[in-house]
Design a protein around this motif. Structure first.
Motif, mmCIF file in Angstrom:
data_model
loop_
_atom_site.group_PDB
_atom_site.id
_atom_site.type_symbol
_atom_site.label_atom_id
_atom_site.label_comp_id
_atom_site.label_asym_id
_atom_site.label_seq_id
_atom_site.Cartn_x
_atom_site.Cartn_y
_atom_site.Cartn_z
ATOM 1 N N HIS A 1 0.685 -1.293 0.034
ATOM 2 C CA HIS A 1 -0.012 -0.065 0.183
ATOM 3 C C HIS A 1 0.737 1.174 0.125
ATOM 4 O O HIS A 1 0.633 2.130 -0.964
ATOM 5 N N GLN A 2 1.803 1.332 1.017
ATOM 6 C CA GLN A 2 2.772 2.253 0.926
ATOM 7 C C GLN A 2 3.403 2.480 -0.375
ATOM 8 O O GLN A 2 3.618 3.598 -0.873
ATOM 9 N N ARG A 3 3.910 1.546 -0.888
ATOM 10 C CA ARG A 3 4.763 1.375 -2.114
ATOM 11 C C ARG A 3 4.019 2.255 -3.475
ATOM 12 O O ARG A 3 4.113 2.923 -4.021
ATOM 13 N N VAL A 4 2.557 1.750 -3.500
ATOM 14 C CA VAL A 4 1.599 2.037 -4.345
ATOM 15 C C VAL A 4 1.368 3.742 -4.362
ATOM 16 O O VAL A 4 1.419 4.392 -5.113
ATOM 17 N N LEU A 5 1.094 3.998 -3.100
ATOM 18 C CA LEU A 5 0.732 5.359 -2.723
ATOM 19 C C LEU A 5 1.969 6.361 -3.192
ATOM 20 O O LEU A 5 1.861 7.222 -3.638
ATOM 21 N N CYS A 6 3.158 5.892 -2.599
ATOM 22 C CA CYS A 6 4.214 6.807 -2.884
ATOM 23 C C CYS A 6 4.556 6.742 -4.541
ATOM 24 O O CYS A 6 5.006 7.881 -4.932
ATOM 25 N N THR A 7 4.437 5.557 -5.274
ATOM 26 C CA THR A 7 4.599 5.789 -6.602
ATOM 27 C C THR A 7 3.616 6.627 -7.295
ATOM 28 O O THR A 7 4.048 7.420 -7.970
#
Length: 167
Positions: free
Chosen positions: A60-66
């Motif tokens: 989730h954090q990876r997708v949001l940051c991307t």
């Protein structure tokens, strides 16, 4: 879908992470295009970690940051950098720092650091994991945080050694 994101935050604070996760999902605020603030993103990550969904929190954090990085890139490329848009999705590095640090702190508190260290963090994220573990170890050297930092170093060295052998 009309539920305010603060409801999940309050449920989490009252010790009901599973209910908070249901509220986020039912309201469609569990990571879709509706996440508009860093505060909402932190809540969504916290809920997942507190529910024991560490891998999901990581993704989730990876997708949001991307997504934030792409929005910043697209605004800069198009010349569309109004103050309102800059404030809405501030610097993506800030998002990485805040979300990864949140995951790390929660994992330390919940004794999930061994699982956290197994996730495929990138070099940008690893900076904040290292900083968080180091801060905890310095704050109280007799706690297990110092040991966790050593484990982190061993895992990073093992990966780097393996990487250099392969190339």
């Amino acid at each position: 879908s009309t539920s305010h994101p603060k409801i999940a935050e309050v449920l989490l604070e009252r010790g009901s992470p599973d209910t908070a996760l249901m509220v986020l999902r039912w309201a469609g605020r569990d990571g879709g295009p509706h996440v508009t603030s860093l505060r909402d993103a932190v809540t969504a990550v916290r809920v997942r970690v507190e529910c024991g969904l560490l891998t999901e929190a990581f993704m989730h954090q990876r997708v949001l940051c991307t997504r934030v990085k792409e929005k910043n890139f697209n605004k800069t490329a198009s010349g569309n950098t109004s103050e309102k848009q800059k404030g809405q999705f501030s610097n993506w590095v800030e998002w990485v720092e805040v979300l990864v640090t949140e995951i790390c702190c929660l994992c330390i508190r919940r004794n999930l650091v061994d699982r956290m260290l197994e996730l495929p963090w990138n070099s940008e994220e690893e900076k904040y994991i290292h900083k968080c573990l180091l801060d905890y170890a310095i704050e109280d050297p007799l706690r297990t945080s110092g040991n966790l930092l050593v484990v982190y170093y061993f895992q990073v060295l093992k990966f780097n050694s393996w990487f250099h052998v392969q190339h």
